[in-house]
Motif scaffolding. Structure first.
Motif, PDB file in Angstrom:
ATOM      1  N   GLU A   1       7.883   4.726  14.175  1.00 25.65           N
ATOM      2  CA  GLU A   1       7.869   4.515  12.729  1.00 25.65           C
ATOM      3  C   GLU A   1       6.559   3.875  12.280  1.00 25.65           C
ATOM      4  OE1 GLU A   1      10.317   3.296  14.688  1.00 25.65           O
ATOM      5  OE2 GLU A   1      11.941   4.689  14.279  1.00 25.65           O
ATOM      6  N   VAL A   2       6.097   2.899  13.059  1.00 27.19           N
ATOM      7  CA  VAL A   2       4.864   2.217  12.668  1.00 27.19           C
ATOM      8  C   VAL A   2       3.661   3.148  12.857  1.00 27.19           C
ATOM      9  CG1 VAL A   2       4.192   1.013  14.817  1.00 27.19           C
ATOM     10  CG2 VAL A   2       3.810  -0.073  12.640  1.00 27.19           C
TER      11      VAL A   2
ATOM     12  N   THR B   1       9.361  -1.821   8.837  1.00 28.50           N
ATOM     13  CA  THR B   1       8.721  -1.125   9.955  1.00 28.50           C
ATOM     14  C   THR B   1       7.715  -2.041  10.641  1.00 28.50           C
ATOM     15  OG1 THR B   1       8.886   0.926   8.705  1.00 28.50           O
ATOM     16  CG2 THR B   1       7.393   0.943  10.567  1.00 28.50           C
ATOM     17  N   LEU B   2       6.863  -2.667   9.824  1.00 22.90           N
ATOM     18  CA  LEU B   2       5.810  -3.510  10.398  1.00 22.90           C
ATOM     19  C   LEU B   2       6.411  -4.741  11.070  1.00 22.90           C
ATOM     20  CD1 LEU B   2       3.213  -3.298   7.484  1.00 22.90           C
ATOM     21  CD2 LEU B   2       3.110  -2.135   9.674  1.00 22.90           C
TER      22      LEU B   2
ATOM     23  N   LEU C   1       8.450  -0.119   4.592  1.00 24.76           N
ATOM     24  CA  LEU C   1       7.231  -0.352   5.380  1.00 24.76           C
ATOM     25  C   LEU C   1       7.190  -1.799   5.884  1.00 24.76           C
ATOM     26  CD1 LEU C   1       4.645   0.790   6.518  1.00 24.76           C
ATOM     27  CD2 LEU C   1       3.488   0.287   4.387  1.00 24.76           C
TER      28      LEU C   1
ATOM     29  N   ILE D   1      15.397   0.358   9.187  1.00 28.88           N
ATOM     30  CA  ILE D   1      14.360   0.629   8.182  1.00 28.88           C
ATOM     31  C   ILE D   1      14.927   1.447   7.021  1.00 28.88           C
ATOM     32  CG2 ILE D   1      12.149   1.782   7.772  1.00 28.88           C
ATOM     33  CD1 ILE D   1      11.566   1.211  10.817  1.00 28.88           C
ATOM     34  N   TYR D   2      15.717   2.494   7.334  1.00 29.87           N
ATOM     35  CA  TYR D   2      16.188   3.402   6.276  1.00 29.87           C
ATOM     36  C   TYR D   2      17.667   3.201   5.956  1.00 29.87           C
ATOM     37  CZ  TYR D   2      11.672   5.459   7.161  1.00 29.87           C
ATOM     38  OH  TYR D   2      10.314   5.631   7.302  1.00 29.87           O
TER      39      TYR D   2
ATOM     40  N   MET E   1       9.342   8.487   3.416  1.00 32.76           N
ATOM     41  CA  MET E   1       9.263   9.106   2.082  1.00 32.76           C
ATOM     42  C   MET E   1       7.823   9.244   1.610  1.00 32.76           C
ATOM     43  SD  MET E   1      10.805  10.561  -0.253  1.00 32.76           S
ATOM     44  CE  MET E   1      10.386  11.119  -1.881  1.00 32.76           C
ATOM     45  N   ASP E   2       6.964   8.306   2.015  1.00 27.68           N
ATOM     46  CA  ASP E   2       5.553   8.400   1.622  1.00 27.68           C
ATOM     47  C   ASP E   2       4.964   9.735   2.081  1.00 27.68           C
ATOM     48  OD1 ASP E   2       5.424   6.015   0.361  1.00 27.68           O
ATOM     49  OD2 ASP E   2       4.438   4.926   1.975  1.00 27.68           O
TER      50      ASP E   2
ATOM     51  N   LEU F   1       0.826  -1.215   0.000  1.00 29.19           N
ATOM     52  CA  LEU F   1       0.000   0.000   0.000  1.00 29.19           C
ATOM     53  C   LEU F   1       0.856   1.260   0.000  1.00 29.19           C
ATOM     54  CD1 LEU F   1      -2.739  -0.989   2.600  1.00 29.19           C
ATOM     55  CD2 LEU F   1      -2.966  -0.923   0.129  1.00 29.19           C
ATOM     56  N   SER F   2       2.126   1.114   0.369  1.00 26.22           N
ATOM     57  CA  SER F   2       3.000   2.287   0.408  1.00 26.22           C
ATOM     58  C   SER F   2       3.250   2.802  -1.005  1.00 26.22           C
ATOM     59  CB  SER F   2       4.328   1.919   1.061  1.00 26.22           C
ATOM     60  OG  SER F   2       5.250   2.955   0.870  1.00 26.22           O
ATOM     61  N   MET F   3       3.423   4.132  -1.119  1.00 24.68           N
ATOM     62  CA  MET F   3       3.636   4.709  -2.455  1.00 24.68           C
ATOM     63  C   MET F   3       5.099   4.679  -2.848  1.00 24.68           C
ATOM     64  SD  MET F   3       1.138   7.993  -2.374  1.00 24.68           S
ATOM     65  CE  MET F   3       1.883   8.664  -0.929  1.00 24.68           C
ATOM     66  N   ARG F   4       5.974   4.918  -1.892  1.00 23.50           N
ATOM     67  CA  ARG F   4       7.378   5.103  -2.237  1.00 23.50           C
ATOM     68  C   ARG F   4       8.349   4.236  -1.420  1.00 23.50           C
ATOM     69  NH1 ARG F   4       6.642   6.743  -6.421  1.00 23.50           N
ATOM     70  NH2 ARG F   4       7.366   8.591  -7.494  1.00 23.50           N
ATOM     71  N   GLN F   5       7.844   3.513  -0.413  1.00 27.41           N
ATOM     72  CA  GLN F   5       8.793   2.770   0.429  1.00 27.41           C
ATOM     73  C   GLN F   5       8.206   1.444   0.899  1.00 27.41           C
ATOM     74  OE1 GLN F   5       9.864   5.547   3.595  1.00 27.41           O
ATOM     75  NE2 GLN F   5       8.043   4.946   4.685  1.00 27.41           N
TER      76      GLN F   5
ATOM     77  N   ILE G   1      -3.707   8.487   3.078  1.00 30.51           N
ATOM     78  CA  ILE G   1      -3.751   8.019   1.686  1.00 30.51           C
ATOM     79  C   ILE G   1      -5.111   7.374   1.402  1.00 30.51           C
ATOM     80  CG2 ILE G   1      -2.750   6.375   0.041  1.00 30.51           C
ATOM     81  CD1 ILE G   1      -0.061   6.809   1.525  1.00 30.51           C
TER      82      ILE G   1
ATOM     83  N   TYR H   1       6.245  12.553  -0.195  1.00 28.72           N
ATOM     84  CA  TYR H   1       5.684  12.389  -1.543  1.00 28.72           C
ATOM     85  C   TYR H   1       4.228  12.842  -1.549  1.00 28.72           C
ATOM     86  CZ  TYR H   1       4.613  10.073  -5.945  1.00 28.72           C
ATOM     87  OH  TYR H   1       4.235   9.808  -7.219  1.00 28.72           O
TER      88      TYR H   1
ATOM     89  N   TRP I   1      20.480  11.399   1.545  1.00 24.01           N
ATOM     90  CA  TRP I   1      20.927  10.717   0.332  1.00 24.01           C
ATOM     91  C   TRP I   1      19.927  10.842  -0.820  1.00 24.01           C
ATOM     92  CZ3 TRP I   1      18.760   8.628   4.662  1.00 24.01           C
ATOM     93  CH2 TRP I   1      17.546   7.981   4.499  1.00 24.01           C
TER      94      TRP I   1
END
Lengths: 262, 291
Positions: B53-54, A47-48, A44, A224-225, B104-105, A36-40, B64, B108, B137
């Motif tokens: 984060e979660v 993270t989960l 995600l 995560i990153y 990033m979401d 469901l994430s758009m860019r990551q 969204i 964006y 980065w």
């Protein structure tokens, strides 16, 4: 050692692994939710997965640590055990080692699932930055270390308590306070914190050194990153965790040795 | 066992009757309620120290899905059919990015709703610059910010800065070119030349090298004209009417050529431009078009 083995077997007999297995089914839906994430997407999934591992370990550490000593007293097992030629201190440490061994097995199992899910997701949706597997393993390892400290606190509260509630809520309070202690300290040092009275600032500073600092154990954002890890900070945190846990355990053993078990 | 059958069926039937109105009531909930009130990030940081984060991912996921629910029809994808609560979305995304500044979401989506839908260009750019402090980065954040500054805010100097950063991070020749162009257009031609020369030193691809060399040559010509224009102003006390006057009055020996094949001219603000727009024309005659 025998106490540790008995503790470990007791956890297995209580069907805790089945509970973990049923929770681990959530890992199956993580790839779908991550999409469901758009860019990551990979980020995600990490993270989960890491948050799920963290949450399950937190529950296990608090409940297993809180229940063991208290239940023994409640069911009058302690009297039988203490007739054996072992000291009360060794009994407390044995309980701790049994729970920690089980937690270690759990973190290996859940960590393996995390790595499998992330490997699957990252192969399907290639991330912009390659997954930092070392950071992921480090995050899992430090999650385990934090749980050891929490088990230590749960055992400490169990060693003084005659009820189930103090160990559970006490450990939960330590978890919440430990997670926020660094932020509180940073606030006291910030320009905004200068408006506080000197006494409040000094008390906050003393509390910061006494209370555990759990934010040091949280390496999830690095995993995560794919942020670089600081080896010296990691080594310091590991030593800090082990020393703090050892101190809490010694305190628990000392208190339990002097406790009236009527 | 038999005694339980009738009550169980009754309860099940009642549940089935209730299910339709209940589902409709949930679907028709006001959007503000659906989005929910996100507690202050500082409170969440204290209450859920291990799960920032979660939490951030969950909050952004909610926004969204909320945004998706505004555009209902598959035959017209992207068309907003309900009024969107942009301030609520913006507040929520900001809160999530305070919890996880690397998400990033969030950036964006923030760029999509703030810059394109809510027309809050400066707010979107500020959010992107906040993200750049963390995602050091990532070339996409300065790329989005550069676009906002150039296209929406007409701040060419800031656009140049952002494209320079995007170029450094991505190594993309396109961003480097855009950075050079916006530096020149913001009146910093010497800086644009220096910047492109630095890029030239690090370039390995022959095509990219050639492209950078031509651009430097063009900007050097612009710089010559700008310097002559400034001398003209200081001597004569007024600005020259046309580029050719600089040659006629002896401030330039000859008019430097535009390597892209265009002709230099002054715009109404006395800025030097060229009919080629610093690009090779696909048709040979188009470069002769008058401004």
């Amino acid at each position: 050692m025998s106490i540790a083995i008995v503790t470990f077997k007791g956890i297995i007999r209580d069907r805790v692994p089945q509970g973990i297995l049923s929770c681990a089914l959530i890992f199956l839906v993580i790839p779908a939710v991550s999409a469901l994430s758009m860019r990551q997407v990979t980020e995600l999934s990490l993270t989960l997965s890491l948050s799920l591992v963290s949450f399950l370990l937190l529950l296990l550490a608090i409940f297993l640590g809180s229940v063991s000593l208290w239940r023994d007293v409640e069911r009058r097992y302690t009297h039988g055990v203490l007739t054996l030629p072992i000291s009360r201190g060794r009994y407390v440490v044995g309980r701790f080692v049994g729970i920690s061994t089980f937690l270690f097995g759990t973190v290996i199992f859940l960590g393996g699932l995390t790595l499998a899910v992330v490997a699957f997701v990252s192969a399907t949706y290639v991330p912009e930055r390659a997954v930092a597997w070392t950071a992921v393993i480090a995050a899992l390892g430090f999650e385990m270390l934090q749980c050891l400290l929490l088990v230590g606190f749960a055992v400490l509260f169990s060693s003084v308590s005659t009820s189930f509630f103090l160990p559970v809520f006490g450990s939960l309070a330590v978890y919440l306070v430990g997670g926020a202690s660094q932020q509180a300290y940073d606030y006291v040092l910030s320009p905004a914190g200068q408006t506080l009275t000197p006494l409040v600032r000094q008390v906050a500073e003393v509390l910061y050194y006494i209370l555990p600092n759990f934010s040091a154990f949280d390496l999830k954002v690095n995993a995560i990153y794919a942020l670089p890890l600081d080896p010296s900070a990691i080594a310091l945190t590991a030593c800090y965790g082990l020393l703090y846990t050892a101190f809490v355990l010694i305190l628990a053993a000392a208190i339990y040795s002097r406790r009236e078990l009527g | 066992m038999k005694g339980y059958f009738a009550p169980a069926v009754c309860v099940l039937l009642a549940y089935l009757v209730l299910l339709g109105p209940f589902t409709r009531a949930m679907a028709q909930k006001p959007f503000e309620e659906k989005l929910g009130l996100v507690p202050n990030p500082k409170v969440l940081q204290v209450l859920l120290p291990d799960y920032q984060e979660v939490m951030a991912a969950s909050i952004i996921g909610k926004v969204i899905l909320y945004y998706g629910s505004l555009t209902g029809h598959l035959d017209q994808p992207g068309k907003i059919i309900y009024a969107a609560d942009y301030p609520a979305m913006s507040r929520t995304v900001h809160a999530a990015l305070r919890l996880d500044p690397y998400n990033m979401d969030g950036y964006y989506f923030g760029q999509a709703i703030l810059a394109w839908d809510a027309r809050q260009y400066q707010l979107a750019s500020d959010l992107l610059e906040y993200g750049m402090q963390h995602r050091t980065w990532d070339w996409q954040l300065p790329f989005f910010a550069g676009f906002n500054y150039a296209y929406f805010l007409s701040d060419k100097e800031k656009a140049a800065q952002m494209y320079m950063r995007a170029g450094e991070l991505s190594g993309s020749a396109l961003f480097n070119k855009l950075a050079g162009r916006y530096l020149q257009e913001s009146g910093q031609t010497q800086m644009a030349i220096d910047y492109l020369q630095t890029m030239l030193k690090g370039a390995h691809n022959p095509a990219v090298k050639k492209s950078l060399q031509v651009r430097i040559e063009a900007f050097q010509a612009v710089l010559l004209i700008e310097q002559a224009r400034d001398r003209y102003k200081s001597v004569k006390g007024r600005a020259p009417g046309a580029v050719e006057e600089l040659v006629v009055d002896g401030f330039l020996d000859t008019l430097p050529p535009d390597p892209y094949g265009g002709r230099f001219y002054f715009d109404k603000n006395q800025q030097v431009h060229t009919t080629s727009k610093f690009a090779f024309s696909s048709s040979p005659d188009s470069s002769d078009s008058t401004p």
